[in-house]
Design a protein around this motif. Sequence first.
Motif, PDB file in Angstrom:
ATOM      1  N   VAL A 181      61.651   0.090  62.929  1.00 48.81           N
ATOM      2  CA  VAL A 181      62.475  -1.304  63.771  1.00 48.81           C
ATOM      3  C   VAL A 181      63.671  -1.690  61.564  1.00 48.81           C
ATOM      4  CG1 VAL A 181      63.173  -4.498  63.617  1.00 48.81           C
ATOM      5  CG2 VAL A 181      61.113  -2.753  64.979  1.00 48.81           C
ATOM      6  N   SER A 182      64.625  -1.588  61.960  1.00 52.73           N
ATOM      7  CA  SER A 182      65.374  -1.825  60.656  1.00 52.73           C
ATOM      8  C   SER A 182      66.447  -2.350  60.774  1.00 52.73           C
ATOM      9  CB  SER A 182      65.590  -0.446  60.193  1.00 52.73           C
ATOM     10  OG  SER A 182      66.970  -0.012  60.643  1.00 52.73           O
ATOM     11  N   ARG A 183      67.198  -2.897  59.715  1.00 51.16           N
ATOM     12  CA  ARG A 183      68.185  -4.130  60.181  1.00 51.16           C
ATOM     13  C   ARG A 183      69.397  -2.780  58.326  1.00 51.16           C
ATOM     14  NH1 ARG A 183      67.523  -9.659  61.556  1.00 51.16           N
ATOM     15  NH2 ARG A 183      64.899  -8.908  61.980  1.00 51.16           N
ATOM     16  N   PRO A 184      70.292  -1.866  59.424  1.00 49.17           N
ATOM     17  CA  PRO A 184      71.150  -1.516  58.496  1.00 49.17           C
ATOM     18  C   PRO A 184      72.474  -2.389  58.292  1.00 49.17           C
ATOM     19  CG  PRO A 184      71.406  -1.303  61.187  1.00 49.17           C
ATOM     20  CD  PRO A 184      70.005  -1.641  60.961  1.00 49.17           C
ATOM     21  N   THR A 185      72.373  -3.520  58.312  1.00 49.75           N
ATOM     22  CA  THR A 185      73.911  -4.278  58.366  1.00 49.75           C
ATOM     23  C   THR A 185      73.739  -5.324  58.923  1.00 49.75           C
ATOM     24  OG1 THR A 185      75.796  -4.787  57.728  1.00 49.75           O
ATOM     25  CG2 THR A 185      75.557  -3.929  59.338  1.00 49.75           C
ATOM     26  N   SER A 197      68.908 -14.534  63.287  1.00 51.78           N
ATOM     27  CA  SER A 197      69.277 -13.791  62.329  1.00 51.78           C
ATOM     28  C   SER A 197      70.365 -12.724  63.224  1.00 51.78           C
ATOM     29  CB  SER A 197      68.568 -13.615  61.102  1.00 51.78           C
ATOM     30  OG  SER A 197      67.850 -12.144  61.249  1.00 51.78           O
ATOM     31  N   VAL A 198      69.896 -12.444  64.296  1.00 49.43           N
ATOM     32  CA  VAL A 198      70.260 -11.035  64.856  1.00 49.43           C
ATOM     33  C   VAL A 198      71.219 -11.543  65.602  1.00 49.43           C
ATOM     34  CG1 VAL A 198      69.773  -8.798  66.289  1.00 49.43           C
ATOM     35  CG2 VAL A 198      68.137 -10.055  64.500  1.00 49.43           C
ATOM     36  N   GLY A 199      72.427 -10.281  65.962  1.00 46.17           N
ATOM     37  CA  GLY A 199      73.746 -11.117  66.602  1.00 46.17           C
ATOM     38  C   GLY A 199      73.566  -9.935  67.690  1.00 46.17           C
ATOM     39  N   ALA A 200      73.402  -8.579  67.574  1.00 48.81           N
ATOM     40  CA  ALA A 200      73.233  -7.742  68.361  1.00 48.81           C
ATOM     41  C   ALA A 200      72.316  -6.533  67.726  1.00 48.81           C
ATOM     42  CB  ALA A 200      74.839  -7.137  68.636  1.00 48.81           C
ATOM     43  N   MET A 201      72.031  -5.527  68.847  1.00 55.05           N
ATOM     44  CA  MET A 201      70.213  -4.781  68.756  1.00 55.05           C
ATOM     45  C   MET A 201      71.392  -3.437  68.902  1.00 55.05           C
ATOM     46  SD  MET A 201      67.120  -6.343  70.633  1.00 55.05           S
ATOM     47  CE  MET A 201      68.318  -7.876  71.928  1.00 55.05           C
ATOM     48  N   ILE A 202      70.385  -2.569  68.778  1.00 56.63           N
ATOM     49  CA  ILE A 202      70.449  -0.580  68.643  1.00 56.63           C
ATOM     50  C   ILE A 202      69.720   0.242  68.972  1.00 56.63           C
ATOM     51  CG2 ILE A 202      71.738   1.343  67.871  1.00 56.63           C
ATOM     52  CD1 ILE A 202      73.421  -0.342  65.631  1.00 56.63           C
ATOM     53  N   LEU A 203      69.391   0.619  70.169  1.00 55.89           N
ATOM     54  CA  LEU A 203      68.078   1.205  70.716  1.00 55.89           C
ATOM     55  C   LEU A 203      68.754   2.762  70.575  1.00 55.89           C
ATOM     56  CD1 LEU A 203      65.994   1.143  71.643  1.00 55.89           C
ATOM     57  CD2 LEU A 203      67.091   1.587  74.040  1.00 55.89           C
ATOM     58  N   THR A 204      68.014   3.512  69.349  1.00 53.23           N
ATOM     59  CA  THR A 204      68.471   4.828  69.413  1.00 53.23           C
ATOM     60  C   THR A 204      67.305   5.815  69.720  1.00 53.23           C
ATOM     61  OG1 THR A 204      70.303   6.227  68.301  1.00 53.23           O
ATOM     62  CG2 THR A 204      68.591   4.660  66.901  1.00 53.23           C
ATOM     63  N   ASP A 222      75.755   5.529  63.316  1.00 54.01           N
ATOM     64  CA  ASP A 222      77.184   5.150  62.137  1.00 54.01           C
ATOM     65  C   ASP A 222      78.145   3.775  63.543  1.00 54.01           C
ATOM     66  OD1 ASP A 222      75.740   5.110  59.626  1.00 54.01           O
ATOM     67  OD2 ASP A 222      77.036   7.171  59.471  1.00 54.01           O
ATOM     68  N   GLU A 223      78.707   4.791  64.145  1.00 50.85           N
ATOM     69  CA  GLU A 223      79.369   4.001  65.023  1.00 50.85           C
ATOM     70  C   GLU A 223      78.907   3.079  65.927  1.00 50.85           C
ATOM     71  OE1 GLU A 223      82.762   3.894  66.299  1.00 50.85           O
ATOM     72  OE2 GLU A 223      82.836   5.547  64.657  1.00 50.85           O
ATOM     73  N   ALA A 224      77.842   3.199  66.375  1.00 51.08           N
ATOM     74  CA  ALA A 224      76.710   1.983  67.252  1.00 51.08           C
ATOM     75  C   ALA A 224      76.540   0.797  65.747  1.00 51.08           C
ATOM     76  CB  ALA A 224      76.157   1.985  67.622  1.00 51.08           C
ATOM     77  N   VAL A 225      76.420   1.105  64.707  1.00 53.25           N
ATOM     78  CA  VAL A 225      76.733   0.019  63.246  1.00 53.25           C
ATOM     79  C   VAL A 225      77.755  -1.062  63.653  1.00 53.25           C
ATOM     80  CG1 VAL A 225      76.043  -0.454  61.182  1.00 53.25           C
ATOM     81  CG2 VAL A 225      74.364   1.129  62.390  1.00 53.25           C
ATOM     82  N   LYS A 226      78.775  -0.200  63.703  1.00 60.12           N
ATOM     83  CA  LYS A 226      80.134  -1.246  63.203  1.00 60.12           C
ATOM     84  C   LYS A 226      80.284  -1.599  64.371  1.00 60.12           C
ATOM     85  CE  LYS A 226      82.942   2.908  61.250  1.00 60.12           C
ATOM     86  NZ  LYS A 226      83.559   4.395  61.502  1.00 60.12           N
ATOM     87  N   VAL A 227      79.966  -1.369  65.500  1.00 59.95           N
ATOM     88  CA  VAL A 227      80.209  -2.355  66.862  1.00 59.95           C
ATOM     89  C   VAL A 227      79.772  -3.518  67.038  1.00 59.95           C
ATOM     90  CG1 VAL A 227      80.422  -2.036  69.763  1.00 59.95           C
ATOM     91  CG2 VAL A 227      80.414  -0.019  67.800  1.00 59.95           C
ATOM     92  N   ALA A 228      78.420  -3.616  66.708  1.00 57.43           N
ATOM     93  CA  ALA A 228      76.631  -4.252  66.906  1.00 57.43           C
ATOM     94  C   ALA A 228      77.273  -4.651  65.854  1.00 57.43           C
ATOM     95  CB  ALA A 228      75.681  -3.634  66.567  1.00 57.43           C
ATOM     96  N   SER A 229      77.706  -4.869  64.682  1.00 51.65           N
ATOM     97  CA  SER A 229      77.805  -5.529  63.107  1.00 51.65           C
ATOM     98  C   SER A 229      79.302  -6.521  63.579  1.00 51.65           C
ATOM     99  CB  SER A 229      78.815  -4.951  62.194  1.00 51.65           C
ATOM    100  OG  SER A 229      79.112  -5.502  61.099  1.00 51.65           O
ATOM    101  N   GLU A 230      80.518  -5.623  64.532  1.00 47.64           N
ATOM    102  CA  GLU A 230      81.708  -7.019  64.872  1.00 47.64           C
ATOM    103  C   GLU A 230      81.251  -8.231  65.442  1.00 47.64           C
ATOM    104  OE1 GLU A 230      84.578  -4.171  66.074  1.00 47.64           O
ATOM    105  OE2 GLU A 230      85.986  -5.348  66.796  1.00 47.64           O
TER     106      GLU A 230
END
Length: 260
Positions: A11-15, A52-59, A190-198
């Motif tokens: 589990v990490s918080r890339p952004t 503090s989490v607004g979106a999640m990524i599963l990879t 990286d793309e998933a992080v962009k979409v999740a961050s948006e």
Amino acid sequence: RADREYANVLVSRPTPGVALITLNRPKALNALNAAHFQDISDAMKEADGDASVGAMILTGSERAFAAGADIKEMKDKSFAEAYTTDFLANWEVIAKLRKPVIAAVSGYALGGGLELALQADILLAAPSAQLGQPEINLGTIPGGGGTQRLARLIGKSHTMELVLTGRMIGADEAERWGIVRVVREGSVVDEAVKVASEIANKGHIAVNAGKEAVNAAFEMSLAEGLRFERRLFHGLFATKDQKEGMAAFAEKRRAEWTHS
Ligand code: CO8
């Protein structure tokens, strides 16, 4: 803050605002055994409950998102055992999360692995992704929602082909069929992080409502779904974020969301 540690997921918080959950059973190509699945659902529920989490990524890994349910663990199960313990009853936990989930798929997403990705809200895939429901080759059928979610998503003929032949499809075909959006090789996380961050940078209440409303389309008749959407839309007039969002538009400035 420190995230809990799990044996089979990272589990990490890339952004800020984004939780990244990485399946980590590389030797078995991320095959999902009971302990692995428990870790995935615990980590995702933990992120879902974290304000503090607004979106999640599963990879997964480059080689495999997940190669399916763990065949070795499952092979000797009896009907009585599967039935009395309601095997896979807790499987829908990902689909029930309130925050958006983005699946970032590289390599194999097979059987339960594809069914796991199909529980996400947005699916991104690397060009190397290989998707399939190979259960027919094991003398069984998908048990984690594949027949139902794929039929709604890509229609009867494509679903029948996947379920009855067990054939794997590549990322391009999966995109043509409407299952995923393909991104450049090596960039899926990286793309998933962009979409999740948006998404994480929007008002969380409206995001929550948007997800709930879209998901209602898969459960309700059109008339019920339209009524459900409209009621949620009405309800959002009670939020500070709606007042702020519309005031900011009128005043030609950026909205400051308070998630309230
Ligand atoms: N279960 C258990 N172990 C697996 C699985 C799996 N699904 N997939 C791969 N592995 C293991 C292999 O046994 C091997 O282990 P070992 O080194 O100890 O022999 C290791 O991962 C590497 O795999 P391969 O050597 O086979 O790697 P290849 O590159 O040759 O092949 C494939 C990759 C094509 C992905 C191949 O491994 C394969 O066909 N795997 C099985 C795919 C499959 O049939 N999946 C469907 C499983 S059934 C299912 O998912 C039912 C869904 C029920 C709902 C969901 C519940 C969680």
